[in-house]
Scaffold this active site. Sequence first.
Site, PDB file in Angstrom:
ATOM      1  N   GLN A 197      -5.681 -23.876  12.070  1.00 31.13           N
ATOM      2  CA  GLN A 197      -6.713 -23.004  12.650  1.00 31.13           C
ATOM      3  C   GLN A 197      -6.887 -23.406  14.114  1.00 31.13           C
ATOM      4  O   GLN A 197      -7.617 -24.339  14.438  1.00 31.13           O
ATOM      5  CB  GLN A 197      -8.014 -23.148  11.875  1.00 31.13           C
ATOM      6  CG  GLN A 197      -7.864 -22.913  10.375  1.00 31.13           C
ATOM      7  CD  GLN A 197      -7.558 -21.474  10.027  1.00 31.13           C
ATOM      8  OE1 GLN A 197      -8.357 -20.571  10.280  1.00 31.13           O
ATOM      9  NE2 GLN A 197      -6.389 -21.232   9.438  1.00 31.13           N
ATOM     10  N   ALA A 238     -17.107 -16.967   8.084  1.00 27.97           N
ATOM     11  CA  ALA A 238     -15.709 -17.376   7.965  1.00 27.97           C
ATOM     12  C   ALA A 238     -14.941 -17.078   9.251  1.00 27.97           C
ATOM     13  O   ALA A 238     -15.468 -16.505  10.212  1.00 27.97           O
ATOM     14  CB  ALA A 238     -15.062 -16.670   6.779  1.00 27.97           C
ATOM     15  N   HIS A 239     -13.663 -17.472   9.251  1.00 30.40           N
ATOM     16  CA  HIS A 239     -12.858 -17.352  10.475  1.00 30.40           C
ATOM     17  C   HIS A 239     -12.610 -15.891  10.860  1.00 30.40           C
ATOM     18  O   HIS A 239     -12.505 -15.008  10.026  1.00 30.40           O
ATOM     19  CB  HIS A 239     -11.528 -18.103  10.336  1.00 30.40           C
ATOM     20  CG  HIS A 239     -10.678 -17.698   9.165  1.00 30.40           C
ATOM     21  ND1 HIS A 239      -9.530 -18.352   8.825  1.00 30.40           N
ATOM     22  CD2 HIS A 239     -10.811 -16.714   8.253  1.00 30.40           C
ATOM     23  CE1 HIS A 239      -8.981 -17.784   7.771  1.00 30.40           C
ATOM     24  NE2 HIS A 239      -9.749 -16.794   7.410  1.00 30.40           N
ATOM     25  N   ASN A 240     -12.559 -15.675  12.178  1.00 33.24           N
ATOM     26  CA  ASN A 240     -12.261 -14.375  12.784  1.00 33.24           C
ATOM     27  C   ASN A 240     -13.342 -13.319  12.548  1.00 33.24           C
ATOM     28  O   ASN A 240     -13.125 -12.137  12.809  1.00 33.24           O
ATOM     29  CB  ASN A 240     -10.916 -13.827  12.285  1.00 33.24           C
ATOM     30  CG  ASN A 240      -9.760 -14.733  12.636  1.00 33.24           C
ATOM     31  OD1 ASN A 240      -9.407 -15.617  11.851  1.00 33.24           O
ATOM     32  ND2 ASN A 240      -9.181 -14.558  13.806  1.00 33.24           N
TER      33      ASN A 240
END
Length: 350
Positions: A197, A238-240
């Site tokens: 990541q 969460a990511h993005n």
Amino acid sequence: MRMKLKEICERLDGDLSGDGNIEITGVSGIKEALPNQITFVANPKYLAAIATTQAGAIIIGRGVNGNGKPTICVENPYWAFVKVLEMFAWDKNHRALPGVHETAILGKNVKLGERVAIQAFAYIADNVEIGDDTVIQPFVYIGEGTKIGADGLIYPHVSIREEVTIGNRVIIHCGAVIGSDGFGFAPVSNRHHKIPQIGTVVIEDDVEIGANTTIDRATLAETLIKRGTKLDNLVQIAHNVVIGEDCCLAAQVGIAGSTTLGDRVNIAGHGGAAGHLTLGEDSVVYAKSAVTKDMPAGSHLSGFPARPHKQELRIHAATRRLPELLPEFAKLQKRVAELEAKIQEPEDED
């Protein structure tokens, strides 16, 4: 802190009635207020409490009778009360003596603005930038290359990972983690292999992040929390993910990866959204509801999976009638069976 009532009135741009020289030393609810405190009435159901409150002064709306007590009359009593809370809370909660505590650790090329306070046992890694008047409280970790704007407040035990960007006037409460790895794994031969990541987190101005909330860094680009958004305790981003401006996410909300929330979206406690979808601006998600597909602007959603709130209410109303309807359904089944049996009986021979 002490302020005369007339001074408070001037700051609120309200209309004063009664003795403006009385001293106010605190703020409280109308039922709990003491004679040296100021309170407010914004909800009509509390109007009767004006006659019995011990408060020294009351913030009221237009057309409300103060029952002989000193009052400040304003267009929006609740907003005026918030402003008074800011007046009395600022020194107690936000101010700290500027400077770096002797037990704090600063890396190389750290840039501190004016009047920055770095308190005990904080760790500031290399190449970090912190803006004017920001307070870093004890046991905070700030990773390499992170930038934090002016007038911020970072409470104890917050962890901010490397290369994160945080705007001005951002408040981050105890135990929050900003920039942790996104939950990304590639399944190969029945095993889960970690996907690096390498993205970042960007938090814009005037955002507030609750205790033990986590915001994961993006896989490649950035996880973005836009201006003015407020996240409650125990929220998972969460990511993005992209959260629009002026959103409010209550406790235990979870937003899965690569989802976008438009501006002014409100999600109640324990609600959430699946990944890779868009929830339009000005939408509301009710408690314990899960959005599983794209929804247009202005949606009001509830249930699992989330559907239009009015439709969900009708479903719940019908469900509550099932205990009554099942016996009736059983009777109908029996009557249909009897009718079918009669239809199938052979005709009598002449």
